[in-house]
Enzyme design. Sequence first.
Site, PDB file in Angstrom:
ATOM      1  N   HIS A 101       0.848  -1.196   0.000  1.00 24.37           N
ATOM      2  CA  HIS A 101       0.000   0.000   0.000  1.00 24.37           C
ATOM      3  C   HIS A 101       0.879   1.241   0.000  1.00 24.37           C
ATOM      4  O   HIS A 101       1.998   1.213   0.492  1.00 24.37           O
ATOM      5  CB  HIS A 101      -0.936   0.010   1.214  1.00 24.37           C
ATOM      6  N   HIS A 103       0.923   5.253   1.171  1.00 24.69           N
ATOM      7  CA  HIS A 103       0.299   6.279   2.002  1.00 24.69           C
ATOM      8  C   HIS A 103       0.350   7.608   1.254  1.00 24.69           C
ATOM      9  O   HIS A 103       1.405   7.990   0.739  1.00 24.69           O
ATOM     10  CB  HIS A 103       1.090   6.484   3.296  1.00 24.69           C
TER      11      HIS A 103
END
Length: 138
Positions: A101, A103
């Site tokens: 992922h 941010h």
Amino acid sequence: MTDANCIFCRIAKGEIPCAKIYEDDNVLAFLDLAPVHHGHTLVIPKSHHKDMLEVPAELGTSIFSALQKVAAAVMKATGAQGFNVMQNNGLAAGQTVFHIHWHIIPRFDDDSLEMWEQGSYPDAAAMQAMAASVASHL
Ligand code: 5GP
Ligand code: ZN
């Protein structure tokens, strides 16, 4: 490819709720539940890949395009003056969810967040040796 025990796979499948911002065939973006600043957003591939070394490079275009679109929207919604894109690989780097992922962290002129201290090489030769060592592993 999904992992039934992975929290982000379960969010991508809609089994666990999220504050969704954007999705397309390959990518989902939703708010981080423990934000550095409000608007802190996570961008994930819908398929399960542990980290940067395992995610297929072919997903890069979808992810990059979502990062650009969502970061611009986060800036507008929060009034941020800047943003950081962070991506942690491995426990040592602070990765806590092992589904890759990115941010998007909105930043403000006066937020005084420190990222990390930088150092130096003892001399130019040491720096060249480091570069040669890394290049030898490509
Ligand atoms: P990492 O430390 O692995 O780079 O980041 C994982 C992030 O996922 C953390 O910032 C954490 O707050 C966020 N997070 C963990 N579990 C959940 C969840 O169930 N929902 C949401 N929205 N964020 C989560
Ligand atoms: Zn997963």
